[in-house]
Design a protein around this motif. Structure first.
Motif, PDB file in Angstrom:
ATOM      1  N   LYS A 139      10.874 -37.342  47.524  1.00  0.00           N
ATOM      2  CA  LYS A 139       9.630 -37.788  46.865  1.00  0.00           C
ATOM      3  C   LYS A 139       9.228 -36.788  45.783  1.00  0.00           C
ATOM      4  O   LYS A 139       8.753 -37.176  44.712  1.00  0.00           O
ATOM      5  CB  LYS A 139       8.521 -37.897  47.924  1.00  0.00           C
ATOM      6  CG  LYS A 139       8.499 -39.243  48.638  1.00  0.00           C
ATOM      7  CD  LYS A 139       7.098 -39.542  49.121  1.00  0.00           C
ATOM      8  CE  LYS A 139       7.112 -39.535  50.669  1.00  0.00           C
ATOM      9  NZ  LYS A 139       5.766 -39.627  51.207  1.00  0.00           N
ATOM     10  N   GLN A 140       9.469 -35.513  46.080  1.00  0.00           N
ATOM     11  CA  GLN A 140       9.045 -34.537  45.068  1.00  0.00           C
ATOM     12  C   GLN A 140       9.879 -34.723  43.805  1.00  0.00           C
ATOM     13  O   GLN A 140       9.377 -34.665  42.681  1.00  0.00           O
ATOM     14  CB  GLN A 140       9.241 -33.120  45.611  1.00  0.00           C
ATOM     15  CG  GLN A 140       8.700 -32.062  44.670  1.00  0.00           C
ATOM     16  CD  GLN A 140       8.789 -30.682  45.283  1.00  0.00           C
ATOM     17  OE1 GLN A 140       9.209 -30.553  46.424  1.00  0.00           O
ATOM     18  NE2 GLN A 140       8.417 -29.667  44.521  1.00  0.00           N
ATOM     19  N   LEU A 141      11.140 -34.992  43.985  1.00  0.00           N
ATOM     20  CA  LEU A 141      12.017 -35.209  42.815  1.00  0.00           C
ATOM     21  C   LEU A 141      11.511 -36.388  41.998  1.00  0.00           C
ATOM     22  O   LEU A 141      11.262 -36.282  40.783  1.00  0.00           O
ATOM     23  CB  LEU A 141      13.435 -35.503  43.339  1.00  0.00           C
ATOM     24  CG  LEU A 141      14.600 -35.040  42.447  1.00  0.00           C
ATOM     25  CD1 LEU A 141      14.531 -33.571  42.178  1.00  0.00           C
ATOM     26  CD2 LEU A 141      15.910 -35.403  43.107  1.00  0.00           C
ATOM     27  N   LYS A 142      11.230 -37.504  42.714  1.00  0.00           N
ATOM     28  CA  LYS A 142      10.815 -38.731  42.000  1.00  0.00           C
ATOM     29  C   LYS A 142       9.486 -38.438  41.273  1.00  0.00           C
ATOM     30  O   LYS A 142       9.323 -38.679  40.072  1.00  0.00           O
ATOM     31  CB  LYS A 142      10.619 -39.846  43.033  1.00  0.00           C
ATOM     32  CG  LYS A 142      10.443 -41.222  42.483  1.00  0.00           C
ATOM     33  CD  LYS A 142      10.761 -42.286  43.548  1.00  0.00           C
ATOM     34  CE  LYS A 142       9.886 -42.097  44.786  1.00  0.00           C
ATOM     35  NZ  LYS A 142       8.422 -42.238  44.390  1.00  0.00           N
ATOM     36  N   ARG A 143       8.566 -37.803  42.007  1.00  0.00           N
ATOM     37  CA  ARG A 143       7.225 -37.557  41.460  1.00  0.00           C
ATOM     38  C   ARG A 143       7.334 -36.631  40.248  1.00  0.00           C
ATOM     39  O   ARG A 143       6.667 -36.856  39.212  1.00  0.00           O
ATOM     40  CB  ARG A 143       6.359 -36.901  42.543  1.00  0.00           C
ATOM     41  CG  ARG A 143       4.907 -36.736  42.143  1.00  0.00           C
ATOM     42  CD  ARG A 143       4.175 -38.075  42.209  1.00  0.00           C
ATOM     43  NE  ARG A 143       2.788 -37.912  41.749  1.00  0.00           N
ATOM     44  CZ  ARG A 143       2.370 -38.213  40.532  1.00  0.00           C
ATOM     45  NH1 ARG A 143       3.225 -38.704  39.637  1.00  0.00           N
ATOM     46  NH2 ARG A 143       1.125 -38.023  40.183  1.00  0.00           N
ATOM     47  N   SER A 144       8.166 -35.588  40.318  1.00  0.00           N
ATOM     48  CA  SER A 144       8.235 -34.662  39.170  1.00  0.00           C
ATOM     49  C   SER A 144       8.822 -35.406  37.970  1.00  0.00           C
ATOM     50  O   SER A 144       8.419 -35.192  36.826  1.00  0.00           O
ATOM     51  CB  SER A 144       9.106 -33.451  39.532  1.00  0.00           C
ATOM     52  OG  SER A 144      10.317 -33.908  40.065  1.00  0.00           O
ATOM     53  N   PHE A 145       9.729 -36.360  38.233  1.00  0.00           N
ATOM     54  CA  PHE A 145      10.277 -37.135  37.101  1.00  0.00           C
ATOM     55  C   PHE A 145       9.163 -37.974  36.478  1.00  0.00           C
ATOM     56  O   PHE A 145       8.976 -37.976  35.252  1.00  0.00           O
ATOM     57  CB  PHE A 145      11.411 -38.032  37.601  1.00  0.00           C
ATOM     58  CG  PHE A 145      11.966 -38.919  36.534  1.00  0.00           C
ATOM     59  CD1 PHE A 145      11.766 -40.292  36.570  1.00  0.00           C
ATOM     60  CD2 PHE A 145      12.638 -38.367  35.454  1.00  0.00           C
ATOM     61  CE1 PHE A 145      12.258 -41.094  35.575  1.00  0.00           C
ATOM     62  CE2 PHE A 145      13.126 -39.176  34.446  1.00  0.00           C
ATOM     63  CZ  PHE A 145      12.941 -40.534  34.514  1.00  0.00           C
ATOM     64  N   GLU A 146       8.356 -38.613  37.345  1.00  0.00           N
ATOM     65  CA  GLU A 146       7.258 -39.429  36.780  1.00  0.00           C
ATOM     66  C   GLU A 146       6.326 -38.522  35.959  1.00  0.00           C
ATOM     67  O   GLU A 146       5.949 -38.844  34.824  1.00  0.00           O
ATOM     68  CB  GLU A 146       6.447 -40.073  37.908  1.00  0.00           C
ATOM     69  CG  GLU A 146       7.117 -41.279  38.547  1.00  0.00           C
ATOM     70  CD  GLU A 146       6.607 -41.473  39.984  1.00  0.00           C
ATOM     71  OE1 GLU A 146       5.564 -40.845  40.281  1.00  0.00           O
ATOM     72  OE2 GLU A 146       7.265 -42.161  40.772  1.00  0.00           O
ATOM     73  N   ARG A 147       6.030 -37.339  36.515  1.00  0.00           N
ATOM     74  CA  ARG A 147       5.096 -36.431  35.788  1.00  0.00           C
ATOM     75  C   ARG A 147       5.694 -36.099  34.423  1.00  0.00           C
ATOM     76  O   ARG A 147       5.000 -36.109  33.396  1.00  0.00           O
ATOM     77  CB  ARG A 147       4.941 -35.116  36.586  1.00  0.00           C
ATOM     78  CG  ARG A 147       3.963 -35.189  37.731  1.00  0.00           C
ATOM     79  CD  ARG A 147       2.676 -34.384  37.420  1.00  0.00           C
ATOM     80  NE  ARG A 147       1.663 -34.639  38.455  1.00  0.00           N
ATOM     81  CZ  ARG A 147       1.580 -33.920  39.581  1.00  0.00           C
ATOM     82  NH1 ARG A 147       2.438 -32.934  39.799  1.00  0.00           N
ATOM     83  NH2 ARG A 147       0.660 -34.206  40.481  1.00  0.00           N
ATOM     84  N   LEU A 148       7.035 -35.833  34.449  1.00  0.00           N
ATOM     85  CA  LEU A 148       7.700 -35.469  33.180  1.00  0.00           C
ATOM     86  C   LEU A 148       7.511 -36.596  32.164  1.00  0.00           C
ATOM     87  O   LEU A 148       7.142 -36.368  31.005  1.00  0.00           O
ATOM     88  CB  LEU A 148       9.191 -35.277  33.483  1.00  0.00           C
ATOM     89  CG  LEU A 148       9.978 -34.346  32.529  1.00  0.00           C
ATOM     90  CD1 LEU A 148       9.395 -32.953  32.585  1.00  0.00           C
ATOM     91  CD2 LEU A 148      11.441 -34.346  32.918  1.00  0.00           C
ATOM     92  N   ASN A 149       7.678 -37.846  32.681  1.00  0.00           N
ATOM     93  CA  ASN A 149       7.579 -38.978  31.743  1.00  0.00           C
ATOM     94  C   ASN A 149       6.206 -39.035  31.106  1.00  0.00           C
ATOM     95  O   ASN A 149       6.066 -39.219  29.902  1.00  0.00           O
ATOM     96  CB  ASN A 149       7.849 -40.288  32.516  1.00  0.00           C
ATOM     97  CG  ASN A 149       9.354 -40.543  32.531  1.00  0.00           C
ATOM     98  OD1 ASN A 149      10.082 -39.864  31.788  1.00  0.00           O
ATOM     99  ND2 ASN A 149       9.774 -41.450  33.370  1.00  0.00           N
TER     100      ASN A 149
END
Lengths: 195, 325, 586, 185
Positions: A139-149
């Motif tokens: 989840k942290q990976l997915k969330r950090s990707f969303e934040r990056l976007n």
């Protein structure tokens, strides 16, 4: 009238009706049960969906009551209530507002290792494609990707997404070892393959 | 009045449970009224309905439960040279307290108070009961016990003086030393002046004997751990508390018998007797609530001044009553 | 009583507001003329590098000429470059909010410093603490025994004189002390005529763990000594390891009763490091909480003292009223004891206008109800007979012994940190009107009256704070800036028991290199033996309670006894008097 | 019948002794608040006693600095046998803020259950007076289970769980018959 007499008069007039709450028993109705303010810092509660396992609460907790624990391949973020000081610092530090301090405080247990004394969220880990070691919560990976976007402007977004796809499957060590080969490496034009 | 053995034997057998029950009720009332005057609830008469199955329906017999619990606990005895005396003191003080109760009339049950000189015997027994709460702790070997015993002895001096002077001034005025005669005849209307004065004196003596607040100096738990009872635990401590319960009943009974004559003469007076006793306990708990603890030296000074003045006054009135009227 | 007679209390000139530049001239010209290296911290804190030799000469001059007070003497171990000994002096009577810190660097091979304790007795305890932990010996200090560690432990300061060695002996085997378990108990000479009463760590009259050795003849106390150090939890080492943000929560838990004061003092010290500016609303919320803490602490103290005297009704009534104050604190901060809202640069929770309005009426109700009751309780004849003339502490003893807070103010010494060098909260008379209460009774009754009247001053302050909070809004927190590397910060705050000082020296890696806490009970406890001597045994708990000593505060480091002029044979035998072999027997 | 009454009496009059082992006296004050008018503990016959000899329930607070250990053990050994120890507050339950593992905190032992066997844990940094009254009621129930004359052998409890070490989940407890408001026996 001497002081004791005044105290007696005041005691009989004003203080003879006891202010005692009927705490352990709810027989006398809710109002006399116990007055608890809504924003009391009681037992913390972790929201399973929101928690991404980023360990921010672990770094902030001054008593180290919150500890990340690896249990057969799963990351368990565990608050050990017997050492927690209910200070509410992790509630502030959590980026996802996953921790809430509830006004619930009633807890008296006979055995320290009972489930009531632990507030846990379990998250499954992302496994590194190269060395097969779990290194980060999915989840942290997915969330950090969303934040990056959110932060990048539209034009570059898909190109960055492609780079991120390549990078995200490796754990930090493998990434460092193989990073030179990846074309996302900033100095890739310097490195000549095989030279 | 001739002592028919049958009635007294029945009375004696009957009085022990009655005095135990009344003593427990008096101590419960003392705790309850003190609590109500301190803005809180105190031992609950009617336990909350949902907690009753777990914690018992009502706590009126709370002092009795305390004593029974203490009998159920393990007893630790300190390793001191005179251990025998340490162990014997509680038994003796309890025995004397129970004996003293036999000599105090209960409405309808004259018991042994009709024996000539019964007042002297009753007061000596009460003195002996209190005496052993001094000897036992002194043998306990802990500095707290020693200080508690010494304070108990110092307090005992004054409380005893007030106790004896009040009783004998009334006896001198009535001209008889048997308690039962005192309890029966009201005598001349002028007696009430004497009864009032000697009554106040006796009230002060009760404060000292029952360790009620201004004079609970021996048991000042915040200064000397638990005073004389520091080293006692388990069944010996239980016996000391039982002595206190019997003493409470005894002193209230003696007060009513000596200073409110007709009340404890026959069964008809029982409700009035009960009302007088409850009023007395209420006064005791009011004093208990309102006064902090004296230091032992200021206590002796101020207490003795008051007691000696009242004593001389009541003897003077008794003299006037006896000779003139 | 003390080695040196105190000067007549110098007339305290009204502190003239000073700009940093002319402050430096004033210090250079008058205070420390030699060419010494100066450094100006924030808010009139001056750090002066001094040579170790003339430390006591400077102390002599400061005390004689200016009648200045020593806040604390502490040491920072720097490793190879030896250790820095820091002497904090409170000049706030001369110049507005001036605190001078003399720093003497002591080389590791010759760790000696001339003892300041000979000059003024205020520093004697701080020096023994320094000797015990740093191994820096104070030359011919009046008393070199251990401060927190048991007497038994090895004595780092070898310069212990022969005479002192005799007073502290190892326990003779079989002298009642259980071998093996109790080896750290010294056993001394038992005097024939007086019996020694150890009021052991477990004593109902004392809430926390301390041992008071009272030598009694009959009921009157001849000699007294305190040994605490049981609550020592190594808090300063913890804060040094945890960094500034987590340090707030650790500092707050030094003491459960004055946790608000510790929070504010720590936050003030760290903000002093980097010169923070705190938003106005946060300052008002901080004042509100520190004063609420003072109100509930004084009510608590009144209850405990009347309980110790035996007046249980006083205990019940004051604690009943206190519950309403605790409800307000719980409403605002979410916890009754550790408030947890102190943050660097402000406060973590805002007080909404509606909440401030509602709380204001409750506080007014409590004030009106408590005033007549407390004055009646204070006027109770038997209570007065137990308090008047008990535990006397004259002005000279208070001034020379360095008493702080209500104990000093009850001996007619007008010192109050909120007036002298206020913490980062709102205390200047322009915005909030309040005044310092002093009494001249010098005994337990005076301390009671000081605390009762201080309680009502605090209720007044709370009312004004709530009035401001219910009218305005604003931000409550500013992000803290980066802390410069070798900055030093001194945070002072008026805890319910007196002046509380935090000294923080910044190290690298965002961790403090040294955190030193000096709590009010550290000073007031030193004066307890003076008050005990000559009193009655029944009064010992009352006197110990009258300084409202908070052992948990004191023991974040802790305190040992004091040294009277006479050779004091401070002995204690079998420590816990309840220690009897239990022989069972059902 | 005799024993029955004494066991019942043990439930009706639990005498409490306050055993402070070095805490910040936040919980000590909350214990006194539990005896104060608002949460009056005397409703259930609870009394604060002066000497450990008279005590049934020991309220342990604080994280046991090392100088306290000999005295703590000694006072514990002097309490007559059917006794219950209630650890009040985070310090006594698990050494809350002051317990550190790798650079071990030199000053404290950890929590009260490392020195003496503890029966009931009441967590909370300054456990609220309601919790303390609730804990004492739990203690009363545990006291009722302890038979007279049966010595409770001290349960050796290991140090609090290290970081990263999973605490084994115990077997599910029997159906809680305790007072409402407390969610487990």
């Amino acid at each position: 009238m001497s002081a004791p007499a005044r105290i007696l008069r005041k005691v009989i007039r004003k203080y003879s009706r006891p202010m005692t709450l009927s705490y352990p028993s709810t027989a006398m109705g809710e109002k006399r049960y116990s007055q608890i303010p809504p924003k009391l810092r009681g037992i913390p509660e972790r929201d399973l969906e929101k928690c991404i396992g980023c360990k921010a609460c672990y770094y902030v907790c001054s008593g180290r009551a919150t500890t990340p624990v690896m249990v057969d391949g799963k990351l368990v973020m565990q608050i050990n209530l017997s050492r927690c000081t209910f200070c509410g610092h992790c509630e502030e530090a959590c980026p996802e507002e996953a921790i809430k301090m509830t006004p619930r405080f009633e807890l008296a247990v006979r055995d320290k290792t009972r489930p009531e004394m632990f507030v846990e969220t379990t998250l499954d880990m992302a496994v590194c494609a190269c060395c097969g070691r779990p290194f980060i919560a999915q989840k942290q990976l997915k969330r950090s990707f969303e934040r990056l976007n959110e932060k990048i402007d539209k034009s570059v977004r898909d190109e960055v997404a492609a780079d991120f796809r390549k990078v995200e499957q490796y754990c930090p060590e493998c990434k460092r070892a193989r990073s030179v080969g990846l074309d996302t490496h900033t100095k890739k034009h310097v490195w000549v393959e095989g030279a | 009045m001739a002592l028919d053995p049958v009635l007294t034997a029945v009375g004696v057998a009957l009085i022990v449970p009655i005095s135990l029950f009344l003593g427990v009720i008096y101590s419960f009332l003392l705790r309850k009224i003190t609590a109500r005057l301190q803005w809180r609830v105190g031992p609950m008469v009617q336990m909350y309905s949902d907690l009753a199955p777990i914690l018992g329906r009502s706590r009126i017999l709370q002092p009795l439960y305390d004593v029974l619990k203490l009998f159920g606990k393990e007893t630790l005895v300190p390793d001191v040279p005179h251990k025998g005396l340490f162990k014997a003191a509680p038994y003796l003080s309890l025995a004397f307290a129970v004996l003293a109760v036999f000599f105090i009339p209960f409405p309808g049950l004259p018991l042994l108070s009709a024996v000539p000189y019964s007042m002297i015997i009753a007061s000596y027994l009460i003195i002996a009961a209190v005496m052993f709460t001094i000897i036992g702790p002194a043998a306990s070997g802990s500095p707290w016990g020693a200080i508690g015993a010494r304070r108990e002895a110092e307090l005992f001096l004054i409380a005893e003086l007030a106790f004896v002077v009040s009783l004998f001034s009334v006896a001198y005025a009535q001209g008889t030393l048997t308690l039962w005669n005192l309890a029966i005849d009201v005598g001349r209307p002028l007696n009430f002046v004497l009864f009032a004065m000697a009554g106040v004196l006796m009230f002060l003596a009760m404060l000292g004997k029952l360790h009620i607040k201004p004079f609970d100096i021996p048991e000042a738990e915040t200064e000397i751990v638990a005073g004389p009872y520091t080293e006692y635990s388990g069944k010996y401590l239980g016996m000391f508390f039982l002595t206190r319960v019997f003493l409470f009943y005894g002193l209230v009974g003696l007060f009513v018998a000596a200073f409110l004559p007709p009340l404890s003469s026959s069964l008809l007076w029982l409700p009035v007797y009960a009302a007088a006793a409850v009023l007395l306990v209420f006064l005791l708990s009011a004093i208990h609530t309102l006064s902090p603890r004296y230091r032992i030296d200021t206590a002796l000074v101020s207490y003795s001044k008051l007691v000696i003045a009242l004593g001389i006054a009541s003897f003077a009135v008794a003299l006037v009553l006896r000779l003139v009227v | 009583m003390a080695a040196v007679q105190p000067p007549s209390p110098s007339p305290s000139p009204s502190p003239s507001p000073s700009r940093p530049s002319d402050l430096m001239e004033w210090i250079k010209s008058e205070v420390v003329p030699e060419g010494l290296e100066f450094r100006m911290g924030n808010e009139n804190r001056v750090f002066v590098r001094v040579k170790p030799e003339d430390v006591d000469m400077l102390a002599e001059r400061f005390i004689r000429k200016y009648g200045v007070r020593i806040i604390h003497v502490t040491g920072v171990d720097l490793g190879i470059p030896g250790s820095d000994i820091v002497y904090l002096y409170d000049f706030s009577k001369q110049r507005e909010r001036l605190v001078i810190a003399l720093e003497a660097n002591v080389p590791p091979e010759r760790p000696e410093v001339p003892s300041v304790a000979r000059v003024t007795w205020q520093a004697s305890w701080a020096e023994r603490e320094m000797m015990e932990f740093l191994g820096v010996t104070a030359l011919n200090a009046p008393d070199t025994r251990h401060q927190f560690l048991p007497f038994e432990w090895p004595q780092p300061a070898e310069s212990q004189t022969k005479q002192q060695a005799s007073t502290v002996m190892k326990p003779a085997p079989g002298a009642g002390a259980v071998p093996g378990e109790e080896k750290w108990l010294p056993v001394g000479i038992r005097d024939a005529y007086s019996s020694l009463i150890p009021i052991g760590p477990y004593h109902p009259g004392v809430i926390e763990g301390q041992i008071v050795q009272v030598k009694v003849e009959g009921e009157s106390v001849v000699d007294a000594d305190i040994k605490t150090g049981f609550h020592h939890r190594g808090i300063q080492r913890l804060i040094e390891r945890r960094g500034y943000n987590k340090g707030v929560f650790t500092a707050e838990r030094v003491c459960g009763i004055c946790s608000g004061a510790h929070g504010l003092a720590y936050v003030t010290a760290v903000e002093n490091l980097y010169g923070a500016e705190v938003p106005e609303r946060a300052r008002y919320i901080r004042t509100l909480l520190v004063e609420l803490n003072r109100v509930h602490s004084h009510l608590l103290w009144l209850g405990v003292v009347s309980d110790v005297i035996g007046f249980k009704t006083g205990f019940m009534l004051t604690w009943g009223i206190r519950e309403r104050i605790m409800d307000i604190i719980e409403e605002i901060t979410g916890n009754r004891v550790n408030y947890g809202i102190w943050r660097l640069g402000g406060v973590s929770r805002d007080v909404s206008q509606e909440l401030a309005q509602r709380v204001r009426s409750i506080v007014k109700g409590v004030g009106d109800e408590a005033k007549p009751l407390l004055l009646d309780v204070a006027a109770h004849p038997v209570l007065r007979s137990r308090l008047v003339g008990v535990g006397r502490l004259s002005y000279a003893q208070a001034f020379n012994g360095g008493a702080v807070g209500p104990v000093a103010r009850a001996s007619n010494w007008k010192i109050d940190v909120r007036m002298d060098n206020p913490p980062h909260a709102v205390y200047d008379p322009a915005k909030i009107s309040w005044e310092v209460i002093t009494e001249d009774g010098c005994d337990t009754m005076a301390r009671t009256l000081v605390r009762v009247r201080e309680l009502f001053v605090s209720i007044g302050i709370i009312d004004q704070c709530l009035d401001y909070l219910s009218k305005t809004t604003g931000e409550v927190r500013i992000k803290p800036r980066e802390i410069p590397k070798n900055a030093e910060g001194i945070g002072l705050n008026e805890a319910p028991r007196g002046e509380l000082a935090y000294y923080i020296r910044a190290g690298e890696g965002n961790l403090p290199q040294a955190v030193r806490i000096r709590t009010p009970s550290y000073r007031n406890n030193a004066l307890i033996p003076f008050m005990l001597i000559g009193s009655n045994l029944a009064d010992v708990p009352v006197i110990m309670g009258s300084t409202d000593q908070c052992l948990a505060c004191t023991d974040r480091f802790e305190v040992i006894d004091t040294k009277t002029e006479r050779i004091c044979r401070l002995t204690w035998d079998d420590l816990v008097c309840l220690s009897r072999k239990s022989s069972g027997g059902a | 019948m005799g024993l029955g009454i004494m066991d019942k009496a043990r439930i009706y009059s639990p005498w409490v002794y306050h055993l402070h082992c070095g805490g910040c006296n936040g919980c000590d004050i909350e214990i006194l608040a539990a005896l104060a008018p608002r949460f009056d503990a005397e409703r259930f016959g609870i009394q604060l006693v002066g000497s450990p000899r008279h005590a049934d329930i020991l309220l342990a607070t604080g994280c046991v600095p090392k100088q306290f250990i000999p005295m703590l053990k000694r006072v514990y050994s002097q309490v007559p046998e059917p006794k219950v120890v209630i650890a009040i507050g985070g310090c006594a339950c698990g050494g809350s803020l002051f317990y550190e593992e790798e650079p071990e905190n030199y000053a404290i032992l950890g929590s009260a259950d490392l020195a003496i066997p503890v029966d009931v844990y009441v967590p909370g940094c300054a456990a609220k007076p309601e919790q303390i009254v609730n804990g004492i009621v739990q203690g009363i129930l545990k006291l009722a289970e302890k038979k007279r004359g049966v010595k409770t052998e001290p349960v050796v409890v290991g140090p609090p769980p290290k970081e990263g070490e999973r605490v084994p989940a115990p077997a599910p407890a029997p159906a809680p018959s305790a007072a409402p408001g407390s969610n487990s026996t």
